[in-house]
Design a protein around this motif. Sequence first.
Motif, short mmCIF file in Angstrom:
data_model
loop_
_atom_site.label_atom_id
_atom_site.label_comp_id
_atom_site.label_asym_id
_atom_site.label_seq_id
_atom_site.Cartn_x
_atom_site.Cartn_y
_atom_site.Cartn_z
N GLY A 172 0.80 -1.04 0.23
CA GLY A 172 0.19 -0.14 0.06
C GLY A 172 0.65 1.17 -0.16
N ARG A 173 0.14 1.95 -0.17
CA ARG A 173 0.83 3.95 -0.54
C ARG A 173 0.21 4.78 1.11
NH1 ARG A 173 0.52 9.45 -3.12
NH2 ARG A 173 1.48 10.28 -1.70
N PHE A 174 0.83 4.70 1.74
CA PHE A 174 -0.22 5.63 3.04
C PHE A 174 0.40 6.94 2.94
CE2 PHE A 174 1.74 1.30 4.76
CZ PHE A 174 0.93 0.67 5.20
N SER A 175 -0.56 7.41 3.44
CA SER A 175 -0.73 8.59 3.08
C SER A 175 0.04 9.49 4.28
CB SER A 175 -2.24 8.94 4.07
OG SER A 175 -2.48 9.00 5.00
N PRO A 176 0.27 10.69 2.77
CA PRO A 176 0.77 11.54 3.96
C PRO A 176 0.47 12.05 5.03
CG PRO A 176 0.04 12.77 1.60
CD PRO A 176 -0.59 11.90 2.93
N GLY A 177 2.01 11.96 6.08
CA GLY A 177 1.98 12.13 7.42
C GLY A 177 1.85 10.83 8.55
N PHE A 178 2.02 9.55 8.07
CA PHE A 178 1.37 8.42 8.60
C PHE A 178 2.50 7.96 8.30
CE2 PHE A 178 1.15 3.49 8.54
CZ PHE A 178 0.29 3.61 9.31
N LEU A 179 3.71 8.20 7.71
CA LEU A 179 5.80 7.64 7.98
C LEU A 179 5.96 8.95 7.59
CD1 LEU A 179 5.23 3.99 6.07
CD2 LEU A 179 5.68 5.02 7.76
N GLY A 180 5.39 10.06 8.78
CA GLY A 180 5.88 11.68 8.29
C GLY A 180 6.48 12.08 6.53
N LYS A 212 -6.46 0.17 2.47
CA LYS A 212 -6.52 -0.40 3.73
C LYS A 212 -6.27 1.01 4.48
CE LYS A 212 -3.67 -4.58 3.49
NZ LYS A 212 -2.33 -5.04 4.47
N PRO A 213 -6.53 0.68 6.16
CA PRO A 213 -7.06 2.35 5.89
C PRO A 213 -5.70 3.19 6.11
CG PRO A 213 -7.19 0.45 7.95
CD PRO A 213 -6.52 0.17 6.55
N LYS A 214 -5.76 4.17 6.24
CA LYS A 214 -5.01 5.32 5.63
C LYS A 214 -3.62 5.51 5.05
CE LYS A 214 -4.35 6.68 10.39
NZ LYS A 214 -3.44 6.64 12.11
N ASN A 251 -2.72 0.97 -3.91
CA ASN A 251 -2.32 -0.76 -3.55
C ASN A 251 -1.63 -0.91 -4.90
OD1 ASN A 251 -3.74 -2.00 -4.03
ND2 ASN A 251 -4.82 -1.69 -2.21
N ILE A 252 -0.52 -2.19 -4.74
CA ILE A 252 -0.39 -2.56 -5.75
C ILE A 252 -0.17 -3.52 -5.74
CG2 ILE A 252 2.07 -2.56 -5.72
CD1 ILE A 252 2.44 -2.54 -8.66
N HIS A 253 -1.17 -4.59 -6.14
CA HIS A 253 -0.82 -6.03 -6.85
C HIS A 253 -0.23 -7.02 -7.80
CE1 HIS A 253 -4.02 -5.53 -3.92
NE2 HIS A 253 -4.08 -6.88 -3.44
N TRP A 254 0.25 -8.02 -7.68
CA TRP A 254 1.56 -8.18 -8.81
C TRP A 254 1.27 -9.36 -8.48
CZ3 TRP A 254 4.47 -5.40 -5.73
CH2 TRP A 254 5.32 -6.25 -5.27
N ASP A 255 1.35 -10.17 -10.37
CA ASP A 255 1.46 -11.31 -10.34
C ASP A 255 2.91 -11.97 -10.79
OD1 ASP A 255 2.44 -13.86 -11.37
OD2 ASP A 255 -0.19 -15.00 -10.85
N ALA A 256 4.45 -12.65 -10.40
CA ALA A 256 5.01 -12.59 -10.99
C ALA A 256 5.58 -13.40 -12.05
CB ALA A 256 6.45 -13.09 -10.38
N MET A 303 -1.90 12.00 -7.18
CA MET A 303 -2.12 10.55 -8.00
C MET A 303 -0.79 9.54 -9.46
SD MET A 303 -6.11 10.77 -9.44
CE MET A 303 -7.61 11.16 -8.85
N GLU A 304 -0.29 10.23 -9.61
CA GLU A 304 0.79 10.14 -10.08
C GLU A 304 1.69 9.44 -9.12
OE1 GLU A 304 3.08 13.06 -12.29
OE2 GLU A 304 3.90 11.84 -13.50
N PHE A 305 2.10 10.95 -8.19
CA PHE A 305 2.85 10.52 -6.81
C PHE A 305 2.46 8.63 -6.69
CE2 PHE A 305 5.06 8.89 -3.75
CZ PHE A 305 6.49 10.13 -3.39
N THR A 306 1.82 7.96 -6.45
CA THR A 306 1.16 6.95 -6.62
C THR A 306 1.66 5.49 -7.51
OG1 THR A 306 -1.06 7.22 -5.34
CG2 THR A 306 -0.91 5.16 -6.16
N VAL A 307 0.99 6.47 -7.99
CA VAL A 307 1.62 5.51 -9.53
C VAL A 307 2.82 5.24 -9.43
CG1 VAL A 307 2.07 5.12 -12.13
CG2 VAL A 307 -0.16 6.58 -11.42
N VAL A 308 3.83 6.42 -9.29
CA VAL A 308 5.79 6.12 -9.45
C VAL A 308 5.80 4.58 -8.32
CG1 VAL A 308 7.61 7.21 -9.27
CG2 VAL A 308 5.95 8.19 -10.73
N HIS A 309 5.07 5.30 -7.17
CA HIS A 309 5.64 4.75 -6.11
C HIS A 309 5.29 2.88 -6.13
CE1 HIS A 309 4.77 4.02 -1.14
NE2 HIS A 309 4.25 3.25 -1.67
N GLU A 310 3.87 2.95 -6.29
CA GLU A 310 3.58 1.25 -6.88
C GLU A 310 4.59 -0.03 -7.92
OE1 GLU A 310 2.27 0.20 -3.78
OE2 GLU A 310 0.73 2.16 -3.70
#
Length: 166
Positions: free
Chosen positions: A11-19, A85-87, A91-96, A122-129
Motif C-alpha cells: 500500500g501507499r500510506f497517506s502523508p503524515g502516516f510515515l512522516g 487499507k486504512p490510511k 496499492n499494487i498487487h502483482w503476479d510475478a 495520483m501520479e505519485f501513487t503510480v510511481v511509488h507502486e
Amino acid sequence: MFRGIMRYMFGRFSPGFLGFLLPLVVLPGLSFGASLQKPTADVNPRECAQMSEPYVTERLAIWQQRLKLEDWKISILMAHPNDLKPKTLGNIHWDADKKSAVIRVLDASDYQLGCRDMLDDMEFTVVHELIHLELSSLPRSDASRRDEEYAVNQIADALLKLDRRK
Ligand SMILES: [Zn+2]
C-alpha cells in the motif's frame, strides 16, 4: 533459497502516516510532453475527476517505460477507501509468473485537493507502486517492509522532482 508467495501487496500510506511530505510547489503551465496536460488553473471537480483516470493511465505508460517495466501488463483501478487499507492512497498487487499487476489509485471523489495537486498526488501513487514492482524480485520480510516503504517514497519523490523541474 528464497521462495516467496507469488502475490504481493503494497500500500501507499497517506502523508503524515510515515512522516512523508508531498512536494508543495507546482509550476504553473508546466507541459508534460504527451497529449494530456494538467489544467493551468483549477477546473471544476467534475471535469477534473473525468480527466483523472486517462491522466494516470498516460502517466503509467510513461513511467513504466522509464523504469523498463514494459514486459509487465499493468492496469489501473480507481479505488475508494473501502477497497484500500486504512490510511493508504493506493496499492499494487502483482503476479510475478504472469507478469501482471494492478495498481489501485484513490478515486478523485475521495480527494480533497485542487485538481493539479490531486493529479500530482495520483501520479505519485503510480510511481511509488511501480518502484515496489521494480524491487519485487528482491527478498523481503515483514521487517524490511517499513524500510522499503521509506526508500520507495524517497526515490519516487526524487524522480518526480526531476520530472517536474522546468
Ligand atoms: Zn508502498
